[in-house]
Design a protein around this motif. Structure first.
Motif, short mmCIF file in Angstrom:
data_model
loop_
_atom_site.label_atom_id
_atom_site.label_comp_id
_atom_site.label_asym_id
_atom_site.label_seq_id
_atom_site.Cartn_x
_atom_site.Cartn_y
_atom_site.Cartn_z
N MET A 121 16.25 -32.22 -71.97
CA MET A 121 17.44 -30.84 -71.92
C MET A 121 17.81 -31.52 -73.14
O MET A 121 18.44 -32.54 -73.74
CB MET A 121 18.22 -31.27 -70.79
CG MET A 121 17.84 -30.97 -69.85
SD MET A 121 16.35 -29.72 -69.73
CE MET A 121 17.43 -28.50 -68.99
N SER A 122 18.67 -30.72 -73.52
CA SER A 122 20.34 -30.08 -74.60
C SER A 122 21.56 -29.88 -74.04
O SER A 122 21.07 -29.04 -73.26
CB SER A 122 19.11 -29.93 -75.83
OG SER A 122 19.39 -28.14 -75.39
N TRP A 123 22.42 -30.69 -74.81
CA TRP A 123 23.23 -30.58 -74.55
C TRP A 123 24.18 -28.80 -74.33
O TRP A 123 24.37 -28.43 -73.57
CB TRP A 123 24.53 -30.77 -75.67
CG TRP A 123 25.77 -30.65 -75.46
CD1 TRP A 123 27.37 -29.80 -75.44
CD2 TRP A 123 26.39 -31.29 -74.29
NE1 TRP A 123 27.99 -30.12 -75.76
CE2 TRP A 123 28.35 -30.42 -74.55
CE3 TRP A 123 26.29 -32.41 -72.92
CZ2 TRP A 123 28.96 -31.44 -73.90
CZ3 TRP A 123 27.53 -32.54 -72.23
CH2 TRP A 123 28.85 -32.37 -72.57
N ASP A 124 23.07 -27.99 -75.23
CA ASP A 124 23.41 -26.72 -75.70
C ASP A 124 22.67 -26.34 -74.34
O ASP A 124 23.22 -24.34 -73.88
CB ASP A 124 23.03 -25.55 -76.52
CG ASP A 124 23.79 -26.20 -78.07
OD1 ASP A 124 24.93 -27.20 -77.47
OD2 ASP A 124 23.50 -26.55 -79.31
N THR A 125 22.11 -25.98 -73.44
CA THR A 125 21.19 -26.31 -72.60
C THR A 125 22.09 -25.76 -71.56
O THR A 125 21.68 -25.71 -70.21
CB THR A 125 19.97 -25.99 -72.43
OG1 THR A 125 19.38 -27.14 -72.07
CG2 THR A 125 18.88 -25.66 -73.54
N LEU A 126 22.97 -26.92 -71.00
CA LEU A 126 23.17 -27.59 -69.65
C LEU A 126 24.84 -26.14 -69.41
O LEU A 126 25.07 -26.31 -70.33
CB LEU A 126 23.73 -28.93 -70.13
CG LEU A 126 23.10 -30.32 -70.01
CD1 LEU A 126 23.86 -31.26 -70.38
CD2 LEU A 126 21.77 -29.81 -68.84
N VAL A 127 24.92 -26.25 -67.60
CA VAL A 127 26.08 -25.56 -68.00
C VAL A 127 26.95 -25.84 -68.16
O VAL A 127 27.09 -27.15 -67.72
CB VAL A 127 26.18 -25.25 -66.11
CG1 VAL A 127 26.85 -24.06 -65.08
CG2 VAL A 127 24.78 -24.73 -66.31
#
Length: 82
Positions: free
Chosen positions: A14-20
């Motif tokens: 995953m990428s940091w920007d896609t996390l909630v």
């Protein structure tokens, strides 16, 4: 941050920007693994995260590209303890 004597137990795709986003700007929630991901700005924060077995994100650079490396990181000497 210069990371030494550590091993990556799991590298998150995953990428940091896609996390909630959460109330804490340094912690985001991953729906895939149902865990919080703690952004570590320095070695002290990373050590705390490793001791608590938290998923982490750290600034990394590879091939002149900057990104947030995410996953589970442990101290190498702890990997040999069963």
């Amino acid at each position: 941050m210069d990371i030494r004597n550590c091993s990556i137990k799991f590298r998150c795709p995953m990428s940091w920007d896609t996390l909630v986003k959460t109330e804490n700007k340094l912690i985001r929630y991953c729906k895939e693994c149902d865990r919080g991901v703690h952004f570590c700005n320095n070695e002290h924060e990373l050590l705390i995260a490793m001791r608590n077995d938290w998923c982490v994100a750290i600034d990394a650079e590879e091939d002149d590209s900057k990104f947030a490396l995410m996953g589970s990181i442990s101290l190498r000497f702890l990997d040999n303890i069963e």
